[in-house]
Enzyme design. Structure first.
Site: not given
Length: 300
Positions: A96, A171, A240
């Site tokens: 990701t 995502k 994150k």
């Protein structure tokens, strides 16, 4: 036979690599922590001494890493994937990362005659183990079609979304909701408990009402009520992700109001030493603030 190289054997990558090996693929693996390679060697994987040699001997190179900076380290440089891959090789990045990272790496790969697909996944360790991941793919459609049989070993819900970076966009939109729903569920459970409701009874009401969500169920059933915060997906990784998602929301022209709140709450959890616990541990600073513990009342 198609030769697959797999870099990154953490919670997700190790399970994904195992599925490929079990499906009969020729898989060579590399991981900075060499002890993580051993279980895969026992079931038929080969070990690469470095990333450069893995890239030079693989038709398809899979990467499943922790942070965007890890992706740059693995792909760039004299010993990286981009400079050492075979012509026409396909790189599948399951990490990701931000949209820009995927777009830039796809451009650099194209310059060298190789293909790069951003293919982040959702579904957690259980999805990786069962081969039921959702896989979101951006990049050249012809490359996607070539690797589709491999993706079908790993996931049951596979989407081709268009050009480079589109997998990463999808995502991160998912991760925005993961973070926001995690915070919302935590706030409600802490507030209700602090006001006198039994935690497990409040959860039962929420999960059978319009307030239900997959994150509520995941967190309460598997982590919070039984007080077991071993990850899953760690707080630091969701922080994150939501930071990257907030950047995309702003790029689209919106103010990430709920995403900003989620990022702030996750950052507090990290500051309090919870970075490596499951994302559901975002509830712990809230519990501390209200002097309550959300748990099954049957647990002593």
């Amino acid at each position: 036979m198609t030769r697959i190289g797999f870099v990154g054997l953490g919670v997700m990558g190790s399970r994904m690599a195992k599925r490929l090996i079990d499906s009969g693929y020729d898989v060579t693996v590399y991981n900075r922590t060499s002890s993580k390679i051993e279980p895969l060697l026992r079931i038929g994987a080969a070990a690469a001494t470095d990333i450069a040699s893995l890239a030079a001997e693989s038709d398809i190179i899979c990467t499943c890493l922790s942070m965007p900076e890890d992706v740059w380290d693995v792909y760039e440089g004299e010993t990286g994937i981009l400079k050492n891959s075979l012509q026409d090789a396909i790189c599948l990045d399951f990490t990701t990362v931000g949209m820009d990272t995927s777009v830039i790496l796809a451009e650099k790969a194209k310059e060298r005659g190789i293909h790069f697909l951003d293919a982040p996944v959702s579904g957690g360790p259980e999805g990786a183990e069962e081969g039921s991941l959702t896989i979101m793919v951006g990049g050249e459609q012809s490359a996607y079609e070539r690797v589709l049989p491999i993706l079908e070993v790993l996931g049951s819900n596979i989407h081709y979304l268009g050009g480079a970076g589109m997998g990463s966009v999808a995502k991160l939109m998912n991760q925005y909701l993961v973070a926001v729903h995690s915070l919302a569920a935590s706030e409600v459970m802490v507030a209700g408990t602090a006001l006198g409701l039994r935690s497990e009874q409040l959860y039962e009401i929420l999960r059978t009402s319009y307030g239900d969500s997959r994150m509520l169920r995941r967190h309460m059933e598997n982590y919070v009520l039984p007080r077991n915060f071993q990850p899953g997906g760690a707080v630091k990784y969701v922080l994150k992700d939501v930071k990257l998602a907030n950047e995309l929301v702003e790029k689209a022209g919106l103010v990430p109001r709920t995403g900003s709140g989620a990022a702030e709450a996750l950052a507090v959890a990290v500051e309090q030493g919870l970075a490596d616990l499951d994302m559901s541990a975002v509830i712990q600073p809230l519990e501390k603030q209200c002097s309550v513990v959300v748990k099954d009342s049957h647990i002593v």
